[in-house]
Design a protein around this motif. Structure first.
Motif, short mmCIF file in Angstrom:
data_model
loop_
_atom_site.label_atom_id
_atom_site.label_comp_id
_atom_site.label_asym_id
_atom_site.label_seq_id
_atom_site.Cartn_x
_atom_site.Cartn_y
_atom_site.Cartn_z
N UNK A 123 50.95 57.60 48.00
CA UNK A 123 50.07 56.93 46.95
C UNK A 123 51.23 56.49 45.84
N UNK A 124 52.11 57.64 45.60
CA UNK A 124 52.99 57.19 44.43
C UNK A 124 54.54 57.60 44.94
N UNK A 125 54.91 56.65 45.52
CA UNK A 125 56.22 57.07 45.95
C UNK A 125 57.22 57.02 44.94
N UNK A 126 56.89 56.47 43.68
CA UNK A 126 57.96 56.68 42.62
C UNK A 126 58.23 58.14 42.15
N UNK A 127 57.27 58.95 42.49
CA UNK A 127 57.33 60.31 42.11
C UNK A 127 58.05 61.14 43.16
N UNK A 128 58.87 60.29 44.14
CA UNK A 128 59.50 61.08 44.83
C UNK A 128 61.03 60.40 45.26
N UNK A 129 61.34 59.82 44.13
CA UNK A 129 62.72 58.94 44.16
C UNK A 129 63.59 59.99 44.26
N UNK A 130 64.61 59.90 45.07
CA UNK A 130 65.62 60.84 45.25
C UNK A 130 65.49 61.92 46.62
N UNK A 131 64.03 61.90 46.95
CA UNK A 131 64.05 62.68 48.20
C UNK A 131 62.68 62.00 48.83
N UNK A 132 62.79 60.58 49.13
CA UNK A 132 61.87 59.86 49.78
C UNK A 132 61.41 60.41 51.37
N UNK A 133 62.68 60.62 51.97
CA UNK A 133 62.60 60.85 53.43
C UNK A 133 62.66 62.38 53.64
N UNK A 134 62.54 63.25 52.31
CA UNK A 134 62.63 64.47 52.67
C UNK A 134 61.68 65.16 51.76
N UNK A 135 60.33 64.90 52.00
CA UNK A 135 59.34 65.28 50.99
C UNK A 135 59.33 66.85 50.89
N UNK A 136 59.06 67.60 49.99
CA UNK A 136 59.24 68.90 49.85
C UNK A 136 57.86 69.50 50.67
N UNK A 137 58.24 70.46 51.16
CA UNK A 137 57.40 71.24 52.12
C UNK A 137 57.71 72.62 52.07
N UNK A 138 56.69 73.46 52.04
CA UNK A 138 56.96 74.92 51.94
C UNK A 138 56.26 75.62 52.82
N UNK A 139 56.66 77.10 53.21
CA UNK A 139 56.26 77.76 54.36
C UNK A 139 55.42 79.21 53.60
N UNK A 140 55.86 79.43 52.37
CA UNK A 140 55.22 80.61 52.01
C UNK A 140 54.77 80.22 50.30
N UNK A 141 53.98 81.29 49.73
CA UNK A 141 53.56 81.32 48.56
C UNK A 141 54.40 82.12 47.72
N UNK A 142 55.38 81.46 47.06
CA UNK A 142 56.49 82.19 46.35
C UNK A 142 57.16 81.12 45.19
N UNK A 143 58.09 81.48 44.66
CA UNK A 143 58.47 80.94 43.37
C UNK A 143 59.44 79.66 43.43
N UNK A 144 59.31 79.09 44.69
CA UNK A 144 60.07 77.97 44.80
C UNK A 144 59.44 76.84 43.85
N UNK A 145 60.53 76.02 43.30
CA UNK A 145 59.99 74.93 42.49
C UNK A 145 59.54 73.82 43.31
N UNK A 146 58.42 73.13 42.65
CA UNK A 146 57.96 72.14 43.28
C UNK A 146 58.28 70.82 42.15
N UNK A 147 59.11 69.97 42.69
CA UNK A 147 59.56 69.23 41.88
C UNK A 147 59.00 67.82 41.79
N UNK A 148 57.98 68.04 40.77
CA UNK A 148 57.13 66.77 40.62
C UNK A 148 56.88 66.76 38.90
N UNK A 149 57.02 65.60 38.32
CA UNK A 149 57.05 65.37 36.91
C UNK A 149 55.64 65.88 36.40
#
Lengths: 217, 124
Positions: free
Chosen positions: B45-71
């Motif tokens: 819906x909002x590709x502009x939020x993923x500029x810089x990692x368009x082809x590598x959308x953040x995906x996670x495996x565990x509930x930890x303190x990894x940063x989610x890079x969203x404005x």
């Protein structure tokens, strides 16, 4: 206010008008706006001095590193007495003088520049402060107009887009005229005194002059 | 709560899902998958939020303190997306309505328009 803050101000003003717009999206559009603005207006001029060597007609020039920009066109080449020298730029960054100099002298190439595509994913486009200060409202309209054209967004607004892009169009033209007139009021387009001319139009035929590669009179 | 990390998203989603008492109704792994799904939909819906990692959308495996890079302004809809996705597994009238509500809020907050729902055949 630093350069980054001027661009930040432009970004923030756009965010006020564009509910739901991302900063990354606006930064991308800012590049497009500045690219179009400088391409149409040729407002970003830079003087690059270079020294000639005898019997060499081709020279390579490099623009200043800060703020970074790319050369798009050659505006003029002047000698140390501000007299225009016939030259062209067949390849970007390469000056070819029509008359190969036989002495070493310093010439100044005025080149027209444009912005570089930001290399960093969320990087701001680099642009001289002076243009943001002078054309802030027009540049803001450019950003707003282009953003409002984007489909499927909360800030899509066809009417608003037409209004802002029209305003942006006017600012580009005004900047172009201001550049041609070298920011003067009530004067003709910039030209050197005609006594400097080394060619004429005798016989009623348009001929080349030192500003171009036309046929010699 | 600043919604910086995976943990922040999952913790707040549990509040909205009324699932804060162990043993959890929704396992951490399930909510992490819901977060991944919400991010994929956000990218659509909002590709502009993923500029810089368009082809590598953040995906996670565990509930930890990894940063989610969203404005920052777009983090709340993602929480709603997590909740909506989690609730969709249930087959109860109330949960269905809540799932629809969360998914609608998620999409409307990202696009600002309900037209997107109709165009995509989404539930309103």
């Amino acid at each position: 206010m630093t350069q980054r803050n001027y661009r930040q101000l432009l970004l923030q003003r756009a965010q006020v008008e564009l509910t739901g717009a991302s900063a990354a999206g606006i930064r991308q559009v800012m590049y497009e706006v500045f690219d179009e603005f400088f391409d149409v207006s040729s407002a970003w001029l830079e003087d690059i001095p270079f020294t000639t060597t005898p019997n060499t007609g081709t020279y390579t020039i490099t623009p200043l590193a800060t703020p970074p920009g790319r050369i798009t066109r050659l505006d003029s080449v002047l000698d140390s007495n501000s007299i225009p020298q016939a030259a062209m730029m067949p390849d970007i960054g390469t000056i070819v003088l029509r008359n190969t100099p036989n002495t070493a002298m310093t010439l100044t190439a005025a080149v027209i520049k444009n912005v570089l595509l930001p290399c960093e994913p969320n990087g701001f486009v680099e642009v001289p402060d002076v243009f943001i200060q002078k054309y802030f409202t027009g540049l803001l309209s450019g950003v707003l107009g282009k953003m409002m054209l984007q489909p499927g967004k909360s800030y899509k607004n066809d009417q608003g887009s037409v209004y802002h892009l029209k305003k942006f169009e006017g600012v580009k033209t005004a900047a172009r005229v201001a550049t041609i007139r070298r920011n003067t009021q009530g004067t003709n387009s910039w030209s050197y005194p005609q006594t400097f001319r080394t060619s004429g139009q005798r016989g009623g035929t348009a001929v080349g002059n030192d500003q171009s590669f036309g046929s010699p009179p | 709560m600043s919604y910086d990390t995976v943990q922040d998203y999952i913790t707040d989603a549990r509040v909205l899902l009324q699932d804060q008492v162990i043993p959890y109704r929704y396992a951490d792994a399930e909510l992490v998958v819901a977060l991944n799904a919400a991010l994929l939909e956000t990218r659509r819906l909002r590709a502009d939020l993923f500029i810089g990692f368009m082809e590598n959308i953040p995906q996670y495996l565990t509930n930890d303190d990894t940063t989610v890079p969203i404005e920052q302004p777009f983090r709340l809809p993602i929480v709603y997306g997590v909740c909506g996705h989690a609730l969709m597994r249930d087959q109860e009238d109330i949960q269905d309505a809540r799932a629809s509500m969360f998914m609608k809020a998620f999409r409307v907050m990202l696009t600002g328009s309900t037209d997107v729902l109709n165009a995509q055949g989404g539930s309103a």
